[in-house]
Design a protein around this motif. Structure first.
Motif, short mmCIF file in Angstrom:
data_model
loop_
_atom_site.label_atom_id
_atom_site.label_comp_id
_atom_site.label_asym_id
_atom_site.label_seq_id
_atom_site.Cartn_x
_atom_site.Cartn_y
_atom_site.Cartn_z
N ALA A 186 -13.38 -8.96 -5.26
CA ALA A 186 -12.97 -8.30 -4.02
C ALA A 186 -12.26 -6.98 -4.31
CB ALA A 186 -12.05 -9.23 -3.22
N LYS A 187 -11.42 -6.95 -5.36
CA LYS A 187 -10.72 -5.72 -5.71
C LYS A 187 -11.71 -4.64 -6.15
CE LYS A 187 -6.32 -7.81 -7.08
NZ LYS A 187 -5.38 -8.08 -8.22
N VAL A 188 -12.72 -5.03 -6.92
CA VAL A 188 -13.72 -4.04 -7.37
C VAL A 188 -14.48 -3.46 -6.18
CG1 VAL A 188 -15.86 -3.79 -8.67
CG2 VAL A 188 -13.97 -5.07 -9.66
N LEU A 189 -14.84 -4.30 -5.21
CA LEU A 189 -15.54 -3.81 -4.03
C LEU A 189 -14.66 -2.87 -3.21
CD1 LEU A 189 -17.38 -7.07 -2.85
CD2 LEU A 189 -18.38 -5.09 -3.98
N ASP A 190 -13.38 -3.21 -3.07
CA ASP A 190 -12.46 -2.34 -2.34
C ASP A 190 -12.31 -0.99 -3.03
OD1 ASP A 190 -12.15 -4.37 -0.55
OD2 ASP A 190 -10.26 -5.11 -1.41
N LYS A 249 -14.53 0.53 -4.94
CA LYS A 249 -15.75 1.31 -4.73
C LYS A 249 -15.78 1.91 -3.33
CE LYS A 249 -18.78 -1.14 -7.96
NZ LYS A 249 -20.01 -1.96 -8.11
N GLN A 250 -15.38 1.14 -2.33
CA GLN A 250 -15.37 1.65 -0.96
C GLN A 250 -14.38 2.79 -0.81
OE1 GLN A 250 -14.63 -1.42 1.89
NE2 GLN A 250 -15.14 -0.14 3.66
N GLU A 251 -13.20 2.68 -1.40
CA GLU A 251 -12.22 3.76 -1.34
C GLU A 251 -12.72 5.02 -2.02
OE1 GLU A 251 -8.67 2.25 -3.02
OE2 GLU A 251 -8.22 0.89 -1.35
N MET A 252 -13.42 4.89 -3.15
CA MET A 252 -13.97 6.06 -3.82
C MET A 252 -15.03 6.75 -2.96
SD MET A 252 -14.29 4.58 -7.70
CE MET A 252 -15.15 6.03 -8.28
N ALA A 253 -15.88 5.97 -2.28
CA ALA A 253 -16.89 6.57 -1.41
C ALA A 253 -16.25 7.31 -0.25
CB ALA A 253 -17.83 5.47 -0.90
#
Length: 275
Positions: free
Chosen positions: A150-154, A156-160
């Motif tokens: 979940a942290k990795v997905l968050d 990635k979303q913040e970087m986008a």
């Protein structure tokens, strides 16, 4: 002829009713009856005989002896089965496992490896407390992995989102440096250039449509104009000038097809009629 319904029964002289064994026990007592029974069963799992190495597949039928053991899992009785190898007739024993909802091979054979049981086997001698501790540890590891994913997905979303914001800020800064009026002029120039390009393409298409194969341009005749009297225009000239002759008028007259003389082709000559 004997009677259909027997009304009297024969008792031999040496009959002793005290020697009779009760087959059904009263309620609350240990059930009577033999502990070993002969049953027909199928092998519950694939196994390999330790005596001769014969493989016995799951579902093979045997005449087995069923024994009721004194062991119990809570109030569920555990049964033991005796079968013999189909090759060397060595005795193979396995019993039920109510705790694992399966069967346990005791002696005479070795159970084959099964993928679906590789991760779910319970270590021998494990108590209920140890099993609970092990399950809690596995659940903790699983929850830790889920949190990491979940942290990795968050991230990635913040970087986008950050990349999209940077692109918007860069475009706004470029527009501010260029000025609002200059931006409008640039857009108008692009629209005018696109319109001129479309008009040029339309003109080229019309020119190709109204030009003959020889490169001459077709002239359009007005309503009052026409061919001068006394001049004959051949179809070839009309074709060169871009004017096609009118199509022929269809006729519905029946045409008689002339028969072909196949005899002449084969060298057969008909004699002339005498009369």
């Amino acid at each position: 002829m004997s009677e259909r319904k027997v009304l009297t029964k024969y008792f031999p002289p040496d009959f002793d009713p005290s020697k009779l064994v009760r087959t059904r026990a009263p309620r609350g007592d240990v059930p009577a009856g033999p502990k070993v029974q002969t049953v027909r069963l199928m092998a519950p799992f694939s196994m390999k005989c330790t005596s001769c190495g014969e493989y016995i597949y799951k579902g093979r039928k045997f005449n087995a002896r069923k024994e009721t053991t004194d062991e119990k899992y809570y109030s569920i009785s555990i049964f033991r089965f005796y079968i013999r190898c189909t090759r060397c007739s060595a005795e193979i024993t396995f019993k039920t496992d109510p705790k694992g909802m399966d069967y346990t091979c005791e002696r005479g054979a070795k159970r084959n490896f099964e993928v679906w049981r590789a991760g779910g086997e319970t270590p021998a001698g494990e108590t209920d407390e140890e099993r609970l501790d092990r399950l809690e540890a596995e659940m903790g590891e699983k929850s830790a992995m889920e949190e990491l994913e979940a942290k990795v997905l968050d991230a990635k979303q913040e970087m986008a989102i950050a990349d999209a914001l940077d692109e918007i800020r860069t475009r706004n800064a470029r527009n501010e440096r260029a000025g609002g009026k200059e931006v409008v002029d640039v857009v108008k120039e692009e629209m005018d250039a696109e319109r001129r390009r479309v008009e040029r393409e339309d003109e080229e298409m019309a020119k190709r449509a109204f030009t003959t194969e020889t490169g001459e341009r077709v002239r359009r005749l007005s309503e009052g104009e026409g061919e001068p009297e006394g001049t004959l225009v051949t179809p070839a000239e009309k074709k060169d000038a871009g004017l096609m002759p009118p199509p022929p008028v269809p006729t519905f007259k029946r045409m008689v097809k002339k028969k072909k003389d196949f005899g002449a082709a084969l060298g057969i000559r008909k004699k002339p009629a005498l009369v």
